[in-house]
Scaffold this motif. Sequence first.
Motif, PDB file in Angstrom:
ATOM      1  N   MET A  11       0.854  -1.196   0.000  1.00 28.22           N
ATOM      2  CA  MET A  11       0.000   0.000   0.000  1.00 28.22           C
ATOM      3  C   MET A  11       0.887   1.243   0.000  1.00 28.22           C
ATOM      4  O   MET A  11       1.862   1.316   0.731  1.00 28.22           O
ATOM      5  CB  MET A  11      -0.905   0.008   1.248  1.00 28.22           C
ATOM      6  N   SER A  12       0.532   2.213  -0.832  1.00 31.26           N
ATOM      7  CA  SER A  12       1.320   3.440  -0.893  1.00 31.26           C
ATOM      8  C   SER A  12       1.075   4.269   0.356  1.00 31.26           C
ATOM      9  O   SER A  12       0.043   4.156   1.006  1.00 31.26           O
ATOM     10  CB  SER A  12       0.942   4.249  -2.137  1.00 31.26           C
ATOM     11  N   ALA A  13       2.058   5.088   0.676  1.00 32.79           N
ATOM     12  CA  ALA A  13       1.931   5.939   1.853  1.00 32.79           C
ATOM     13  C   ALA A  13       0.821   6.953   1.636  1.00 32.79           C
ATOM     14  O   ALA A  13       0.547   7.359   0.508  1.00 32.79           O
ATOM     15  CB  ALA A  13       3.257   6.665   2.104  1.00 32.79           C
ATOM     16  N   PRO A  14       0.136   7.394   2.710  1.00 39.03           N
ATOM     17  CA  PRO A  14      -0.878   8.434   2.580  1.00 39.03           C
ATOM     18  C   PRO A  14      -0.270   9.663   1.921  1.00 39.03           C
ATOM     19  O   PRO A  14       0.919   9.954   2.114  1.00 39.03           O
ATOM     20  CB  PRO A  14      -1.279   8.710   4.042  1.00 39.03           C
ATOM     21  N   PRO A  15      -1.054  10.413   1.141  1.00 38.32           N
ATOM     22  CA  PRO A  15      -0.501  11.571   0.410  1.00 38.32           C
ATOM     23  C   PRO A  15       0.275  12.531   1.284  1.00 38.32           C
ATOM     24  O   PRO A  15       1.332  13.021   0.881  1.00 38.32           O
ATOM     25  CB  PRO A  15      -1.755  12.226  -0.172  1.00 38.32           C
ATOM     26  N   ILE A  16      -0.202  12.780   2.489  1.00 34.58           N
ATOM     27  CA  ILE A  16       0.478  13.779   3.307  1.00 34.58           C
ATOM     28  C   ILE A  16       1.860  13.301   3.726  1.00 34.58           C
ATOM     29  O   ILE A  16       2.789  14.097   3.840  1.00 34.58           O
ATOM     30  CB  ILE A  16      -0.373  14.164   4.541  1.00 34.58           C
ATOM     31  N   ASP A  17       2.032  11.981   3.917  1.00 34.53           N
ATOM     32  CA  ASP A  17       3.354  11.477   4.304  1.00 34.53           C
ATOM     33  C   ASP A  17       4.373  11.711   3.197  1.00 34.53           C
ATOM     34  O   ASP A  17       5.490  12.184   3.438  1.00 34.53           O
ATOM     35  CB  ASP A  17       3.272   9.990   4.636  1.00 34.53           C
ATOM     36  N   GLY A  18       3.993  11.376   1.973  1.00 37.38           N
ATOM     37  CA  GLY A  18       4.908  11.602   0.859  1.00 37.38           C
ATOM     38  C   GLY A  18       5.174  13.070   0.635  1.00 37.38           C
ATOM     39  O   GLY A  18       6.291  13.477   0.289  1.00 37.38           O
ATOM     40  N   LEU A  19       4.152  13.880   0.849  1.00 31.62           N
ATOM     41  CA  LEU A  19       4.299  15.323   0.677  1.00 31.62           C
ATOM     42  C   LEU A  19       5.253  15.898   1.717  1.00 31.62           C
ATOM     43  O   LEU A  19       6.123  16.722   1.398  1.00 31.62           O
ATOM     44  CB  LEU A  19       2.913  15.985   0.778  1.00 31.62           C
ATOM     45  N   VAL A  20       5.114  15.459   2.958  1.00 31.66           N
ATOM     46  CA  VAL A  20       6.013  15.923   4.019  1.00 31.66           C
ATOM     47  C   VAL A  20       7.451  15.565   3.682  1.00 31.66           C
ATOM     48  O   VAL A  20       8.371  16.380   3.848  1.00 31.66           O
ATOM     49  CB  VAL A  20       5.603  15.319   5.377  1.00 31.66           C
ATOM     50  N   THR A  21       7.664  14.374   3.187  1.00 32.53           N
ATOM     51  CA  THR A  21       9.022  13.943   2.823  1.00 32.53           C
ATOM     52  C   THR A  21       9.612  14.833   1.749  1.00 32.53           C
ATOM     53  O   THR A  21      10.781  15.248   1.828  1.00 32.53           O
ATOM     54  CB  THR A  21       8.997  12.481   2.338  1.00 32.53           C
ATOM     55  N   ARG A  22       8.827  15.157   0.745  1.00 36.55           N
ATOM     56  CA  ARG A  22       9.320  16.022  -0.341  1.00 36.55           C
ATOM     57  C   ARG A  22       9.622  17.429   0.164  1.00 36.55           C
ATOM     58  O   ARG A  22      10.642  18.026  -0.200  1.00 36.55           O
ATOM     59  CB  ARG A  22       8.281  16.085  -1.465  1.00 36.55           C
ATOM     60  N   LEU A  23       8.754  17.957   0.982  1.00 37.17           N
ATOM     61  CA  LEU A  23       8.960  19.308   1.498  1.00 37.17           C
ATOM     62  C   LEU A  23      10.173  19.368   2.414  1.00 37.17           C
ATOM     63  O   LEU A  23      10.969  20.309   2.349  1.00 37.17           O
ATOM     64  CB  LEU A  23       7.708  19.780   2.245  1.00 37.17           C
ATOM     65  N   ARG A  24      10.320  18.353   3.250  1.00 35.55           N
ATOM     66  CA  ARG A  24      11.462  18.333   4.160  1.00 35.55           C
ATOM     67  C   ARG A  24      12.771  18.224   3.366  1.00 35.55           C
ATOM     68  O   ARG A  24      13.764  18.879   3.694  1.00 35.55           O
ATOM     69  CB  ARG A  24      11.324  17.169   5.140  1.00 35.55           C
ATOM     70  N   ALA A  25      12.767  17.427   2.321  1.00 37.12           N
ATOM     71  CA  ALA A  25      13.965  17.280   1.488  1.00 37.12           C
ATOM     72  C   ALA A  25      14.328  18.589   0.795  1.00 37.12           C
ATOM     73  O   ALA A  25      15.506  18.838   0.498  1.00 37.12           O
ATOM     74  CB  ALA A  25      13.755  16.180   0.452  1.00 37.12           C
ATOM     75  N   ALA A  26      13.324  19.429   0.553  1.00 38.83           N
ATOM     76  CA  ALA A  26      13.568  20.723  -0.087  1.00 38.83           C
ATOM     77  C   ALA A  26      13.993  21.792   0.912  1.00 38.83           C
ATOM     78  O   ALA A  26      14.266  22.931   0.520  1.00 38.83           O
ATOM     79  CB  ALA A  26      12.309  21.176  -0.821  1.00 38.83           C
ATOM     80  N   GLY A  27      14.029  21.424   2.204  1.00 42.98           N
ATOM     81  CA  GLY A  27      14.501  22.368   3.214  1.00 42.98           C
ATOM     82  C   GLY A  27      13.417  23.086   3.972  1.00 42.98           C
ATOM     83  O   GLY A  27      13.708  24.031   4.719  1.00 42.98           O
ATOM     84  N   ALA A  77       7.598  21.253   7.649  1.00 45.45           N
ATOM     85  CA  ALA A  77       7.047  20.478   6.535  1.00 45.45           C
ATOM     86  C   ALA A  77       5.653  19.936   6.817  1.00 45.45           C
ATOM     87  O   ALA A  77       4.795  19.935   5.926  1.00 45.45           O
ATOM     88  CB  ALA A  77       7.998  19.330   6.189  1.00 45.45           C
ATOM     89  N   GLU A  78       5.400  19.477   8.037  1.00 49.28           N
ATOM     90  CA  GLU A  78       4.085  18.907   8.350  1.00 49.28           C
ATOM     91  C   GLU A  78       2.984  19.957   8.228  1.00 49.28           C
ATOM     92  O   GLU A  78       1.932  19.718   7.618  1.00 49.28           O
ATOM     93  CB  GLU A  78       4.072  18.307   9.760  1.00 49.28           C
ATOM     94  N   GLU A  79       3.234  21.138   8.799  1.00 48.63           N
ATOM     95  CA  GLU A  79       2.238  22.219   8.738  1.00 48.63           C
ATOM     96  C   GLU A  79       2.019  22.675   7.300  1.00 48.63           C
ATOM     97  O   GLU A  79       0.881  22.902   6.874  1.00 48.63           O
ATOM     98  CB  GLU A  79       2.675  23.394   9.608  1.00 48.63           C
ATOM     99  N   GLU A  80       3.126  22.785   6.556  1.00 48.83           N
ATOM    100  CA  GLU A  80       3.008  23.241   5.175  1.00 48.83           C
ATOM    101  C   GLU A  80       2.246  22.219   4.329  1.00 48.83           C
ATOM    102  O   GLU A  80       1.430  22.588   3.473  1.00 48.83           O
ATOM    103  CB  GLU A  80       4.394  23.499   4.579  1.00 48.83           C
ATOM    104  N   ALA A  81       2.503  20.944   4.559  1.00 51.11           N
ATOM    105  CA  ALA A  81       1.811  19.907   3.801  1.00 51.11           C
ATOM    106  C   ALA A  81       0.308  20.000   4.010  1.00 51.11           C
ATOM    107  O   ALA A  81      -0.479  19.890   3.056  1.00 51.11           O
ATOM    108  CB  ALA A  81       2.328  18.529   4.214  1.00 51.11           C
ATOM    109  N   ALA A  82      -0.115  20.192   5.253  1.00 50.79           N
ATOM    110  CA  ALA A  82      -1.544  20.296   5.548  1.00 50.79           C
ATOM    111  C   ALA A  82      -2.167  21.499   4.848  1.00 50.79           C
ATOM    112  O   ALA A  82      -3.274  21.423   4.301  1.00 50.79           O
ATOM    113  CB  ALA A  82      -1.758  20.387   7.052  1.00 50.79           C
TER     114      ALA A  82
END
Length: 283
Positions: free
Chosen positions: A1-17, A21-26
């Motif tokens: 099962m793929s990760a929930p969208p917000i988890d993948g989004l948080v990972t991408r945002l955190r990698a971008a600095g 990231a969690e607040e921004e993803a929401a």
Amino acid sequence: MSAPPIDGLVTRLRAAGCVFAEEEAALLLEAAALGGGAQPGDRLEHLVERRIGGEPLEHVLGWVAFAGRRWGVAPGVFVPRQRSELLVREAVAAAPPGRAVVVDLCCGNGALGGAVALALRDAGGEVVLHASDVDAAATACAAANLAPLGGVVHAGDLYAALPGSLQGGVDILLCHAPYVPTAAIALMPPEAREHEPLVALDGGSDGLDVLRRVIADAWSWLAPGGSLLFEVGDDEQLATVATHLTAVGLGRRVAEDDETGATVVVATRRAPEGKRASAGPNA
């Protein structure tokens, strides 16, 4: 099962600095869900790409949270900083009871003047609100934010943009002038120096070019008892503006917020003995 969208989004945002990231993803998920046009997934990807590309979150979302309210802010417009809430609080405290004329110079998106007007009205007061900025994108943004509050926005350079009928009748004169020295612009975060207008950041060699002009003519625009409020960046700037305020006959006090690092100067045109100025003309 793929990760929930917000988890993948948080990972991408955190990698971008992105630090928050969690607040921004929401917030990005919320914006994509509320937006129109393309499908939510496509909208989300577009927003995420803009954010990862370095665009300020507020420009991506189309709003900034300031003083308990969301204010529209467009790409290319200065984003109000949270530390400027001190300026709003001090302006509200300095306003006369009843009716007040409020002017917001260098208004950007109009959030500071708007926040002051809302706070005064919530306290039962009446407010006449004017704002001005030299930047066309800023005045368009401010007009959209302030029209529902009855505010009038003017395009032009400082006082030259204002109706002459306001002279001698302004109770609260806000000015979030640029105060970053030119040489320090290169040290600012890329979000600011690459996406906000230079005119809203660059204060000249010592950061005080615009503030000198504002202070020089403030007396003639303030009502007796009215106050000019602005921010400075350090003690050296504070000492310099103190000299200029003394030269034009304005009293002053300084407010600081240790948590945000904000320093606000409240410069007042003293009212005649025994009198507190009433609000100025209804221009």
